[in-house]
Design an enzyme around this catalytic site. Structure first.
Site, PDB file in Angstrom:
ATOM      1  N   CYS A  68       0.922  -1.288  -0.134  1.00 37.07           N
ATOM      2  CA  CYS A  68       0.094  -0.080  -0.044  1.00 37.07           C
ATOM      3  C   CYS A  68       0.955   1.190   0.153  1.00 37.07           C
ATOM      4  CB  CYS A  68      -0.957  -0.207   1.167  1.00 37.07           C
ATOM      5  SG  CYS A  68      -2.049   1.438   1.343  1.00 37.07           S
ATOM      6  N   CYS A  96      -0.488   4.073   2.325  1.00 35.90           N
ATOM      7  CA  CYS A  96      -0.176   3.915   3.553  1.00 35.90           C
ATOM      8  C   CYS A  96       1.171   4.085   4.239  1.00 35.90           C
ATOM      9  CB  CYS A  96      -0.483   2.420   4.059  1.00 35.90           C
ATOM     10  SG  CYS A  96      -2.297   1.769   3.494  1.00 35.90           S
ATOM     11  N   ASP A  97       2.430   3.709   3.368  1.00 39.59           N
ATOM     12  CA  ASP A  97       3.751   3.315   3.663  1.00 39.59           C
ATOM     13  C   ASP A  97       4.717   4.219   3.095  1.00 39.59           C
ATOM     14  OD1 ASP A  97       2.565   1.400   5.528  1.00 39.59           O
ATOM     15  OD2 ASP A  97       3.078  -0.016   4.033  1.00 39.59           O
TER      16      ASP A  97
END
Ligand code: NAP
Length: 312
Positions: free
Chosen positions: A135, A138-139
């Protein structure tokens, strides 16, 4: 634990499920959508959507929120829970959840999408969350000014790699062939991005590190030559497997496990419909999912009416 009755139960809250929810509720069907995470599905983790008609640019999370609010306005009930099984009991379709609730409905719409494919190489699992990610939104922020690798050559890999150029010193797409699978318009943008590099005809054999990812073991599939590439992170976007295994009865599927439907989105089991990425079809776009969801809800409504006609 409670038993509840609905006309339609929708499993999964991506664009297909939310659209089915909108149409089902708007048609005065008692409709509930069960989603284990936040509604939105994959788009909730998509930085930018630029191919949904009417919105030249919109963040995936905003589009997901708009779809959710719109469906709720028509009366869609959204429940946060994990569906564990769907099965038939005469004309009823039963949906059970992890929290122990039982939903009895006349029709079920599966909008369960898919889960990301794994590379299945040594180190991938060990370093997941420590430099291996599925993701970008997200990261990505964790890898500022580092070299970031991307596995894959489809729309998702190329779009997410472009997004990651906001953070990394550079982003290297590692693709197993010498041509991207991504749409031409996406490729053109990628080739113009000065922070994107490509390693062609190459597979990732190992993910290496200590407490976090430090390098990748690569192999050129044409020459057989092996090499080590120093990276701070590896993002994996190599397609996904459909989440198509929650129905107790056997559903017809294609070789990839995608559920086969007719043009009414009806599966091989009466009263069970499928829409969006879990369904076998040529392309898997938000627009497809939305169209599928519309059809699935309208077909469910007609099917439920036919059951009433049968019993009256
Ligand atoms: P995809 O189109 O199936 O592409 C998967 C990519 O991963 C391919 O390039 C494939 O290589 C590669 N790959 C597969 N298995 C691999 C392995 N074991 N090792 C290395 N590489 C591997 O998947 P996707 O990009 O996730 O897209 C899924 C669907 O969503 C598509 O229909 C796509 O159009 C859609 N989508 C659309 C957008 C958009 O902006 N419109 C954005 C994201 C996704 P090969 O090319 O060699 O097969």
């Amino acid at each position: 634990m409670a038993e509840k009755e609905y006309d339609i139960v929708i499993v999964g809250g991506g664009p297909g499920g939310l659209t089915a929810g909108l149409y089902g509720s708007r048609a005065n069907m008692k409709t509930v959508l069960i989603e284990k995470y936040m509604p939105g599905g994959q788009i909730a983790n998509t930085e930018e959507v630029e191919d949904y008609p009417g919105f030249e640019h919109i963040s995936g999370s905003e589009l997901a929120m708009k779809m959710t609010e719109h469906a709720k306005k028509f009366g869609l009930e959204i429940v946060s829970d994990e569906v564990t099984e769907v099965y038939c009991d005469g004309d009823d379709r039963i949906v059970t959840t992890a929290s122990g609730d039982i939903y009895r409905a006349k029709a079920v719409i599966l909008s369960t999408g898919g889960s990301p494919n794994k590379l299945n190489v040594p180190g991938e699992q060990e370093f997941t969350g420590k430099g291996v990610s599925y993701c970008a939104i997200c990261d990505g922020n964790f890898f500022k000014d580092q070299v970031i690798a991307m596995a894959g050559g489809g729309d998702a890999a190329v779009e997410e790699a472009m997004y990651l150029t906001k953070f990394g010193s550079k982003v290297i797409i590692i693709h197993r062939r010498d041509q991207l699978r991504a749409q031409k318009v996406i490729q053109d943008r990628a080739f113009r991005n000065p922070k994107l590099e490509f390693i062609w005809d190459t597979i990732i054999e190992t993910v290496n590190g200590d407490d976090k990812v430090k390098s990748l073991g690569l192999k050129n599939v044409k020459t057989g030559e092996k090499s080590i590439l120093d990276v701070g992170a590896i993002f994996v976007f190599i397609g996904f497997v459909p989440n198509s295994n929650i129905v107790r009865e056997t559903l017809d599927k294609d070789a990839g496990g995608y559920i086969l439907t007719n043009s009414h989105m009806q599966t091989s089991v009466k009263g069970i419909y499928a829409c969006g990425d879990v369904r076998a079809q040529l392309v898997r776009q938000i627009t497809n999912a939305v169209g599928d969801g519309t059809t699935a809800a309208m077909a469910s409504e007609k099917y439920i009416e036919s059951l009433h006609d049968k019993s009256s």
